[in-house]
Write a protein that holds these residues in place. Structure first.
Motif, PDB file in Angstrom:
ATOM      1  N   ARG A   1       0.974  -0.975   0.051  1.00  0.00           N
ATOM      2  CA  ARG A   1       0.521   0.780   0.304  1.00  0.00           C
ATOM      3  C   ARG A   1       0.877   1.093   0.132  1.00  0.00           C
ATOM      4  NH1 ARG A   1      -3.224  -2.667   3.710  1.00  0.00           N
ATOM      5  NH2 ARG A   1      -1.829  -1.788   5.087  1.00  0.00           N
ATOM      6  N   SER A   2       1.881   1.752   0.709  1.00  0.00           N
ATOM      7  CA  SER A   2       2.502   2.768   0.558  1.00  0.00           C
ATOM      8  C   SER A   2       3.362   2.440  -0.442  1.00  0.00           C
ATOM      9  CB  SER A   2       3.739   1.934   1.770  1.00  0.00           C
ATOM     10  OG  SER A   2       4.533   1.116   1.112  1.00  0.00           O
ATOM     11  N   LYS A   3       3.134   1.627  -1.496  1.00  0.00           N
ATOM     12  CA  LYS A   3       3.842   2.009  -3.309  1.00  0.00           C
ATOM     13  C   LYS A   3       2.982   2.896  -3.788  1.00  0.00           C
ATOM     14  CE  LYS A   3       8.372  -0.032  -2.925  1.00  0.00           C
ATOM     15  NZ  LYS A   3       7.964  -0.536  -0.827  1.00  0.00           N
ATOM     16  N   PHE A   4       1.619   2.888  -3.411  1.00  0.00           N
ATOM     17  CA  PHE A   4       0.580   3.280  -4.232  1.00  0.00           C
ATOM     18  C   PHE A   4      -0.542   4.358  -3.458  1.00  0.00           C
ATOM     19  CE2 PHE A   4       1.724  -0.954  -5.885  1.00  0.00           C
ATOM     20  CZ  PHE A   4       2.489  -0.187  -7.435  1.00  0.00           C
ATOM     21  N   PRO A   5       0.426   5.288  -2.700  1.00  0.00           N
ATOM     22  CA  PRO A   5      -0.884   5.809  -2.234  1.00  0.00           C
ATOM     23  C   PRO A   5      -1.769   6.624  -2.435  1.00  0.00           C
ATOM     24  CG  PRO A   5       1.087   7.121  -2.508  1.00  0.00           C
ATOM     25  CD  PRO A   5       1.330   6.435  -3.317  1.00  0.00           C
ATOM     26  N   ASP A   6      -2.238   6.765  -3.639  1.00  0.00           N
ATOM     27  CA  ASP A   6      -3.486   7.498  -4.415  1.00  0.00           C
ATOM     28  C   ASP A   6      -3.792   6.261  -4.858  1.00  0.00           C
ATOM     29  OD1 ASP A   6      -2.405  10.006  -3.458  1.00  0.00           O
ATOM     30  OD2 ASP A   6      -1.366   9.660  -5.217  1.00  0.00           O
TER      31      ASP A   6
ATOM     32  N   VAL B   1      10.028  -5.967  -4.900  1.00  0.00           N
ATOM     33  CA  VAL B   1       8.466  -5.257  -6.196  1.00  0.00           C
ATOM     34  C   VAL B   1       7.591  -4.647  -5.501  1.00  0.00           C
ATOM     35  CG1 VAL B   1       9.099  -7.751  -7.243  1.00  0.00           C
ATOM     36  CG2 VAL B   1       7.338  -7.240  -4.901  1.00  0.00           C
ATOM     37  N   ALA B   2       6.514  -4.473  -6.591  1.00  0.00           N
ATOM     38  CA  ALA B   2       5.280  -2.641  -6.046  1.00  0.00           C
ATOM     39  C   ALA B   2       4.488  -4.034  -6.082  1.00  0.00           C
ATOM     40  CB  ALA B   2       5.269  -1.808  -6.902  1.00  0.00           C
ATOM     41  N   MET B   3       4.310  -5.473  -6.432  1.00  0.00           N
ATOM     42  CA  MET B   3       3.353  -6.428  -6.641  1.00  0.00           C
ATOM     43  C   MET B   3       3.319  -7.647  -6.687  1.00  0.00           C
ATOM     44  SD  MET B   3      -0.013  -4.390  -9.027  1.00  0.00           S
ATOM     45  CE  MET B   3       0.240  -3.021  -9.090  1.00  0.00           C
ATOM     46  N   THR B   4       3.154  -8.221  -6.253  1.00  0.00           N
ATOM     47  CA  THR B   4       3.174  -9.913  -6.605  1.00  0.00           C
ATOM     48  C   THR B   4       2.096 -11.155  -6.762  1.00  0.00           C
ATOM     49  OG1 THR B   4       4.801 -11.586  -5.721  1.00  0.00           O
ATOM     50  CG2 THR B   4       4.100 -10.538  -4.197  1.00  0.00           C
ATOM     51  N   MET B   5       2.618 -11.955  -8.009  1.00  0.00           N
ATOM     52  CA  MET B   5       1.672 -13.170  -6.887  1.00  0.00           C
ATOM     53  C   MET B   5       2.197 -13.563  -6.504  1.00  0.00           C
ATOM     54  SD  MET B   5       1.168 -14.535 -11.146  1.00  0.00           S
ATOM     55  CE  MET B   5       1.054 -13.524 -12.869  1.00  0.00           C
ATOM     56  N   ALA B   6       1.609 -14.311  -5.059  1.00  0.00           N
ATOM     57  CA  ALA B   6       1.534 -15.030  -5.007  1.00  0.00           C
ATOM     58  C   ALA B   6       0.865 -16.092  -3.989  1.00  0.00           C
ATOM     59  CB  ALA B   6       1.772 -14.035  -3.041  1.00  0.00           C
TER      60      ALA B   6
ATOM     61  N   GLY C   1       1.441  -7.065  10.403  1.00  0.00           N
ATOM     62  CA  GLY C   1       1.747  -6.478  10.403  1.00  0.00           C
ATOM     63  C   GLY C   1       1.858  -5.243   9.437  1.00  0.00           C
ATOM     64  N   LYS C   2       2.314  -6.267   8.300  1.00  0.00           N
ATOM     65  CA  LYS C   2       2.819  -4.998   6.434  1.00  0.00           C
ATOM     66  C   LYS C   2       1.952  -4.156   6.031  1.00  0.00           C
ATOM     67  CE  LYS C   2       7.190  -7.585   7.224  1.00  0.00           C
ATOM     68  NZ  LYS C   2       8.292  -6.710   7.873  1.00  0.00           N
ATOM     69  N   PRO C   3       1.958  -4.010   5.392  1.00  0.00           N
ATOM     70  CA  PRO C   3       1.104  -2.837   4.795  1.00  0.00           C
ATOM     71  C   PRO C   3       0.878  -3.244   3.307  1.00  0.00           C
ATOM     72  CG  PRO C   3       3.184  -1.682   4.470  1.00  0.00           C
ATOM     73  CD  PRO C   3       3.756  -2.914   5.440  1.00  0.00           C
TER      74      PRO C   3
END
Length: 358
Positions: free
Chosen positions: A138-143, A228-233, A246-248
């Protein structure tokens, strides 16, 4: 001499007793493995006195196949994905399991009617439904926030590296959904040359931004390290990082590919009676519901759903975090074992060739 024979016999009996009181269960490790230890292993040992040795593997199907083919089976029970359970059974590498031995639901419904579709097969008994999703920091995409599988492949609107598992399964399906193919049309498309070409073309569009991963523990670590900003998981791994640590991190359920994990007994395994007792215990209604206290994977039995309660923190409702929650199933795809049994070899070859291209 007589005393020596008696002593030797006693020691042999003791050794046999100790050996009989232990079985080895191979699974996937991490948060998932720990959920099995808490929900299955510890209470099973407490009830039966049979100790469980937990072994971790990146994919238990691979060492199980090797053990059976080498005639040196050291694992008593293994946890495998559905397509692998079917393939290994068809190859004669697993012991058959009669579903009639499994405990019924609390209301008496037979196990054969209580397990979800694909929850039972000739050689395997289902435990959980998990899914491959994508998640972001979430911190990578504040908007603007990613909301659909299309956003995963849109590096202009949502810049940053993408974590992807280094296998074709689930990845090609998500690539097609990321190109706008509805979930219910994915396998029809992927069964054609044009559909496969389309999936690889979509992967090509972000290839320079891909960070590859191979084990379930890696995606949350890639997010945490900012690689990475996003990942498959796997959904349970992200849930564990977000809620327990507690990770965002946020899961996007659109475009999820869900499938089953099942317990199997390798062909020729020792202590098959104890192995069956473990499987019967672990796949009972209450035990499958109990596992959801530790990880957000849906139970494979219908009767378990209503017993799923809070996470181990005592405050987080688990139902909304399950792959099978109706709200998470809007554009979800059930992995087709039939498709992968038929096409895995050719697609793995194509995938490998594609990886080697610059």
């Amino acid at each position: 001499m007589h005393r020596k024979i008696i002593l030797t016999s006693a020691m042999t009996l003791l050794a046999t007793t100790v050996m009989a009181a232990e079985i080895t269960v191979m699974s996937w490790g991490g948060t998932y493995g720990q959920s099995q230890v808490e929900a299955y292993h510890k209470p099973f040992t407490a009830q039966t006195g049979i100790n469980i040795v937990a072994l971790d593997s990146d994919n238990p199907a691979i060492p199980i196949k090797a053990q059976v083919e080498a005639g040196n089976v050291t694992t008593n029970v293994a946890d495998v994905e559905y397509a692998d359970a079917i393939r290994l059974c068809d190859e004669g590498l697993l012991e058959p399991i009669d579903p009639a031995i499994l405990p019924p639901a609390p209301d008496g419904t037979p196990a054969t009617e209580d397990f979800l579709p694909q929850g039972l097969s000739d050689c395997a008994v289902g435990s959980i439904v998990f899914s491959t999703v994508f998640a972001y920091d979430r911190s990578k995409f504040p908007d603007a926030k990613p909301q659909t599988i299309l956003d995963f492949f849109d590096t202009q609107k949502f810049p940053g590296k993408r974590g992807i598992k280094k296998v074709p399964k689930a990845v090609l399906e998500m690539a097609l959904m990321g190109d706008g193919v509805p979930a219910d049309q994915v396998y029809a498309q992927l069964a054609t040359k044009d559909g496969v070409d389309r999936a690889f073309a979509k992967l090509d569009s972000i290839k320079k931004d891909i960070v590859w991963w191979e084990t379930g523990a890696q995606p949350p670590q890639l997010l945490a390290d900012g690689e990475v900003a996003m990942t498959m998981a796997y959904n349970g791994r992200i849930f564990g990082a977000a809620v327990a640590e507690g990770k965002p991190f946020e899961i996007v359920w659109d475009g999820q590919v869900y499938e089953y994990n099942l317990f199997v007994i390798p062909k020729g395994a020792q202590k098959q009676e104890e192995a069956l007792e473990f499987i019967k215990f672990a796949t009972g209604t209450q035990r499958l519901a109990d596992q959801a206290k530790w990880i957000s994977y849906g139970p494979a039995r219908k009767s378990s759903a209503g017993l799923v309660g809070l996470y181990q923190d005592g405050k987080t409702e688990m139902a909304p975090h399950m792959p099978t929650n109706p709200a998470n199933m809007q554009n979800a795809l059930g992995s087709s074992y039939e498709f992968w049994v038929d096409h895995e070899a050719e697609l793995a070859e194509r995938f490998s060739a594609w990886l080697s291209q610059s």
